[in-house]
Write a protein that holds these residues in place. Sequence first.
Motif, PDB file in Angstrom:
ATOM      1  N   CYS A  16     -40.066  -5.649 -44.486  1.00  0.00           N
ATOM      2  CA  CYS A  16     -40.091  -6.490 -45.692  1.00  0.00           C
ATOM      3  C   CYS A  16     -38.951  -7.502 -45.676  1.00  0.00           C
ATOM      4  O   CYS A  16     -39.147  -8.685 -46.005  1.00  0.00           O
ATOM      5  CB  CYS A  16     -40.009  -5.611 -46.940  1.00  0.00           C
ATOM      6  SG  CYS A  16     -41.464  -4.563 -47.209  1.00  0.00           S
ATOM      7  N   ILE A  17     -37.764  -7.061 -45.286  1.00  0.00           N
ATOM      8  CA  ILE A  17     -36.615  -7.975 -45.248  1.00  0.00           C
ATOM      9  C   ILE A  17     -36.847  -9.081 -44.228  1.00  0.00           C
ATOM     10  O   ILE A  17     -36.604 -10.270 -44.501  1.00  0.00           O
ATOM     11  CB  ILE A  17     -35.325  -7.190 -44.926  1.00  0.00           C
ATOM     12  CG1 ILE A  17     -34.967  -6.262 -46.096  1.00  0.00           C
ATOM     13  CG2 ILE A  17     -34.174  -8.146 -44.637  1.00  0.00           C
ATOM     14  CD1 ILE A  17     -33.790  -5.365 -45.817  1.00  0.00           C
ATOM     15  N   ILE A  18     -37.327  -8.711 -43.036  1.00  0.00           N
ATOM     16  CA  ILE A  18     -37.580  -9.723 -42.003  1.00  0.00           C
ATOM     17  C   ILE A  18     -38.664 -10.695 -42.455  1.00  0.00           C
ATOM     18  O   ILE A  18     -38.575 -11.909 -42.224  1.00  0.00           O
ATOM     19  CB  ILE A  18     -37.969  -9.037 -40.681  1.00  0.00           C
ATOM     20  CG1 ILE A  18     -36.753  -8.317 -40.099  1.00  0.00           C
ATOM     21  CG2 ILE A  18     -38.512 -10.047 -39.680  1.00  0.00           C
ATOM     22  CD1 ILE A  18     -37.022  -7.621 -38.795  1.00  0.00           C
ATOM     23  N   THR A  19     -39.706 -10.182 -43.131  1.00  0.00           N
ATOM     24  CA  THR A  19     -40.771 -11.058 -43.626  1.00  0.00           C
ATOM     25  C   THR A  19     -40.221 -12.057 -44.637  1.00  0.00           C
ATOM     26  O   THR A  19     -40.526 -13.259 -44.583  1.00  0.00           O
ATOM     27  CB  THR A  19     -41.885 -10.214 -44.265  1.00  0.00           C
ATOM     28  OG1 THR A  19     -42.383  -9.279 -43.299  1.00  0.00           O
ATOM     29  CG2 THR A  19     -43.024 -11.100 -44.731  1.00  0.00           C
ATOM     30  N   LEU A  20     -39.400 -11.585 -45.574  1.00  0.00           N
ATOM     31  CA  LEU A  20     -38.799 -12.489 -46.560  1.00  0.00           C
ATOM     32  C   LEU A  20     -37.905 -13.524 -45.884  1.00  0.00           C
ATOM     33  O   LEU A  20     -37.915 -14.707 -46.256  1.00  0.00           O
ATOM     34  CB  LEU A  20     -38.002 -11.679 -47.583  1.00  0.00           C
ATOM     35  CG  LEU A  20     -38.826 -10.789 -48.528  1.00  0.00           C
ATOM     36  CD1 LEU A  20     -37.899  -9.965 -49.410  1.00  0.00           C
ATOM     37  CD2 LEU A  20     -39.750 -11.642 -49.398  1.00  0.00           C
ATOM     38  N   LEU A  21     -37.127 -13.081 -44.895  1.00  0.00           N
ATOM     39  CA  LEU A  21     -36.271 -14.027 -44.176  1.00  0.00           C
ATOM     40  C   LEU A  21     -37.098 -15.067 -43.434  1.00  0.00           C
ATOM     41  O   LEU A  21     -36.725 -16.251 -43.388  1.00  0.00           O
ATOM     42  CB  LEU A  21     -35.372 -13.261 -43.199  1.00  0.00           C
ATOM     43  CG  LEU A  21     -34.278 -12.388 -43.823  1.00  0.00           C
ATOM     44  CD1 LEU A  21     -33.528 -11.625 -42.740  1.00  0.00           C
ATOM     45  CD2 LEU A  21     -33.301 -13.245 -44.629  1.00  0.00           C
ATOM     46  N   MET A  22     -38.219 -14.638 -42.856  1.00  0.00           N
ATOM     47  CA  MET A  22     -39.090 -15.582 -42.156  1.00  0.00           C
ATOM     48  C   MET A  22     -39.688 -16.602 -43.128  1.00  0.00           C
ATOM     49  O   MET A  22     -39.777 -17.795 -42.824  1.00  0.00           O
ATOM     50  CB  MET A  22     -40.203 -14.819 -41.426  1.00  0.00           C
ATOM     51  CG  MET A  22     -39.738 -14.114 -40.168  1.00  0.00           C
ATOM     52  SD  MET A  22     -39.187 -15.300 -38.926  1.00  0.00           S
ATOM     53  CE  MET A  22     -38.770 -14.206 -37.586  1.00  0.00           C
ATOM     54  N   ILE A  23     -40.118 -16.133 -44.297  1.00  0.00           N
ATOM     55  CA  ILE A  23     -40.668 -17.053 -45.300  1.00  0.00           C
ATOM     56  C   ILE A  23     -39.600 -18.045 -45.749  1.00  0.00           C
ATOM     57  O   ILE A  23     -39.849 -19.257 -45.855  1.00  0.00           O
ATOM     58  CB  ILE A  23     -41.221 -16.257 -46.497  1.00  0.00           C
ATOM     59  CG1 ILE A  23     -42.437 -15.425 -46.059  1.00  0.00           C
ATOM     60  CG2 ILE A  23     -41.601 -17.188 -47.638  1.00  0.00           C
ATOM     61  CD1 ILE A  23     -42.957 -14.492 -47.131  1.00  0.00           C
ATOM     62  N   LEU A  24     -38.398 -17.537 -46.014  1.00  0.00           N
ATOM     63  CA  LEU A  24     -37.299 -18.416 -46.415  1.00  0.00           C
ATOM     64  C   LEU A  24     -36.974 -19.420 -45.316  1.00  0.00           C
ATOM     65  O   LEU A  24     -36.747 -20.612 -45.587  1.00  0.00           O
ATOM     66  CB  LEU A  24     -36.068 -17.566 -46.745  1.00  0.00           C
ATOM     67  CG  LEU A  24     -34.820 -18.328 -47.207  1.00  0.00           C
ATOM     68  CD1 LEU A  24     -35.103 -19.084 -48.497  1.00  0.00           C
ATOM     69  CD2 LEU A  24     -33.652 -17.369 -47.402  1.00  0.00           C
ATOM     70  N   PHE A  25     -36.988 -18.950 -44.070  1.00  0.00           N
ATOM     71  CA  PHE A  25     -36.726 -19.845 -42.940  1.00  0.00           C
ATOM     72  C   PHE A  25     -37.798 -20.927 -42.840  1.00  0.00           C
ATOM     73  O   PHE A  25     -37.494 -22.102 -42.601  1.00  0.00           O
ATOM     74  CB  PHE A  25     -36.668 -19.025 -41.650  1.00  0.00           C
ATOM     75  CG  PHE A  25     -36.566 -19.854 -40.407  1.00  0.00           C
ATOM     76  CD1 PHE A  25     -35.373 -20.463 -40.053  1.00  0.00           C
ATOM     77  CD2 PHE A  25     -37.675 -20.039 -39.585  1.00  0.00           C
ATOM     78  CE1 PHE A  25     -35.274 -21.233 -38.906  1.00  0.00           C
ATOM     79  CE2 PHE A  25     -37.588 -20.807 -38.437  1.00  0.00           C
ATOM     80  CZ  PHE A  25     -36.383 -21.411 -38.097  1.00  0.00           C
ATOM     81  N   ALA A  26     -39.076 -20.533 -43.043  1.00  0.00           N
ATOM     82  CA  ALA A  26     -40.170 -21.505 -42.955  1.00  0.00           C
ATOM     83  C   ALA A  26     -40.051 -22.558 -44.049  1.00  0.00           C
ATOM     84  O   ALA A  26     -40.193 -23.762 -43.795  1.00  0.00           O
ATOM     85  CB  ALA A  26     -41.510 -20.781 -43.047  1.00  0.00           C
ATOM     86  N   VAL A  27     -39.772 -22.109 -45.290  1.00  0.00           N
ATOM     87  CA  VAL A  27     -39.645 -23.062 -46.403  1.00  0.00           C
ATOM     88  C   VAL A  27     -38.478 -24.009 -46.163  1.00  0.00           C
ATOM     89  O   VAL A  27     -38.588 -25.233 -46.350  1.00  0.00           O
ATOM     90  CB  VAL A  27     -39.472 -22.293 -47.728  1.00  0.00           C
ATOM     91  CG1 VAL A  27     -39.147 -23.258 -48.862  1.00  0.00           C
ATOM     92  CG2 VAL A  27     -40.737 -21.503 -48.051  1.00  0.00           C
ATOM     93  N   THR A  28     -37.343 -23.447 -45.741  1.00  0.00           N
ATOM     94  CA  THR A  28     -36.166 -24.284 -45.474  1.00  0.00           C
ATOM     95  C   THR A  28     -36.434 -25.271 -44.347  1.00  0.00           C
ATOM     96  O   THR A  28     -36.039 -26.446 -44.415  1.00  0.00           O
ATOM     97  CB  THR A  28     -34.967 -23.389 -45.111  1.00  0.00           C
ATOM     98  OG1 THR A  28     -34.756 -22.439 -46.150  1.00  0.00           O
ATOM     99  CG2 THR A  28     -33.713 -24.220 -44.935  1.00  0.00           C
ATOM    100  N   THR A  29     -37.136 -24.803 -43.323  1.00  0.00           N
ATOM    101  CA  THR A  29     -37.444 -25.683 -42.193  1.00  0.00           C
ATOM    102  C   THR A  29     -38.361 -26.823 -42.613  1.00  0.00           C
ATOM    103  O   THR A  29     -38.158 -27.989 -42.228  1.00  0.00           O
ATOM    104  CB  THR A  29     -38.098 -24.872 -41.064  1.00  0.00           C
ATOM    105  OG1 THR A  29     -37.215 -23.817 -40.675  1.00  0.00           O
ATOM    106  CG2 THR A  29     -38.393 -25.756 -39.867  1.00  0.00           C
ATOM    107  N   ALA A 188     -45.238 -29.216 -40.165  1.00  0.00           N
ATOM    108  CA  ALA A 188     -45.140 -27.924 -40.844  1.00  0.00           C
ATOM    109  C   ALA A 188     -46.141 -26.934 -40.273  1.00  0.00           C
ATOM    110  O   ALA A 188     -45.862 -25.729 -40.175  1.00  0.00           O
ATOM    111  CB  ALA A 188     -45.359 -28.101 -42.346  1.00  0.00           C
ATOM    112  N   GLY A 189     -47.321 -27.437 -39.891  1.00  0.00           N
ATOM    113  CA  GLY A 189     -48.308 -26.546 -39.284  1.00  0.00           C
ATOM    114  C   GLY A 189     -47.784 -25.909 -38.016  1.00  0.00           C
ATOM    115  O   GLY A 189     -47.928 -24.700 -37.794  1.00  0.00           O
TER     116      GLY A 189
END
Length: 489
Positions: A16-29, A188-189
């Motif tokens: 769950c933590i890694i998934t949230l970090l990945m989502i945050l990374f994607a949005v920031t990117t 983004a894709g």
Amino acid sequence: MLPVAIHKRVYIITVCIITLLMILFAVTTIRSVEQLYRDKEAQELMTMAAVLGQRLPPSVGKVLSTPEFSIMPEHERRAALERDCQPVLDEMTATHPGYSMGYYFDSLKVIAVAPVRSNVSGSNISYPSLTDYVPRVLTVPYIENDESWDRQPRFTLTYPLLADGNRVGHVWVSVKMENIEKQVRRNAGWQIAGVWILWSILLLLMRSIFNKMDKTLALLAQEIQEGSEHPDGINQFPQLIPVLNTVTALRANLQSELQKKERMDQEIARLDRMQLISQMAAGVAHEIRNPMTVVMGFVQMMAQKAEEKAKTNFAIIMDELKRVNEIISDFLSLARNKDFERRKQQLNEIISSLHPLIYTDTVKQGLDFVLQLEEPLPEVYVDGKEIKQLILNLTRNAIEAMGEEKGMLMLKTSHNKGQVELCISDTGCGISQDMLDKVFDPFFTTKAEGTGLGLAVCKNIVEHHHGTMQVQSMQGQGTTFLIRFPAAK
């Protein structure tokens, strides 16, 4: 199985933590990419606006500076400037499709635009003029009544317009936000695809690692449950070593306490049996011994008057009566709780006084006799008669165990940690392991003609002297009795 359950919860939380970090990374990117494209587009607009400012025809400055220009009608002035400016815009638009641009003069508003729209000329664009020479980047999401911008959000930049060193207006360049958004979405894709692939790889890697840890922990838990003190997988989890040491120590203490309790229960049961035997022996032995004395007296009288042939039979009767008397004496030894006449004595001296008798018994059986007495040996508080009975009982049992086969009887004394030790060992037939716990029980015997009282009497004598008695035996290899007495102070 508790460590495995915790391990699975840790795995779920980590995913769950890694998934949230990945989502945050994607949005920031994505936001960073969007800003990057905006900055890139702003630089492009700046370049185009600067080029348009530099390409402003020199004739425009001359036209604006002539006195006749100020008295001309507005549409003529606009047409004069448009003839000079529109070709520049058309040329720039041809090389930069998708961009909108135009010249704006403070006195005449919009002069020329590209691409050309039918009703742009003369329209009043609600767009503030620059008051200084510093270009600004403005995002205009919607401009009313301005068909030249297609009623769509645009990214617009204005740039001061100079003629003969004087500011006369500004040039503006814009691009649809849709163009920037297309590039952002395309990038983004790819970003999302890359993040998803990276997330999948990390998830598979973590699953593999946690599955391996899961199996290792399961095997580790199984080995700990089975009582292993050094499980194979413990080195992979050094944090669990103190816990394992604690569990091992607790298990050892528990086993020790259980063994103590078992020995105590056995001792209590033995004492109960001894108490019962004592009560029986105290009454029965005296009742039997009195008639036995009379019988032995009459047998002796009859033997004296009997013929020579009958004397042999009377001798056999007397031997058996003496044997019965010895059994009665053993009963009384178990029954009586008399005070022993204990005093300081040398155990070696007691053994030495019995040496001729024991040596004679071994020689008759063709056995070897080894005597090892440690000197000097601390004194002990003992009753000499009782200790002699103890030693004779054990040595005669050893001689009987070896039978007619060649063997060795050994007596050895030593002292250790405030205790005097007596070791009596033989190379006889030995005792099976399932019978070792019963050898000191009254009436337990492996002999065809034994009473089962000899070792019980020996145990009783040792305990009355505050000592301990242990037996070690291997069937077919022999038996060893180890007796310890506290040294006299």
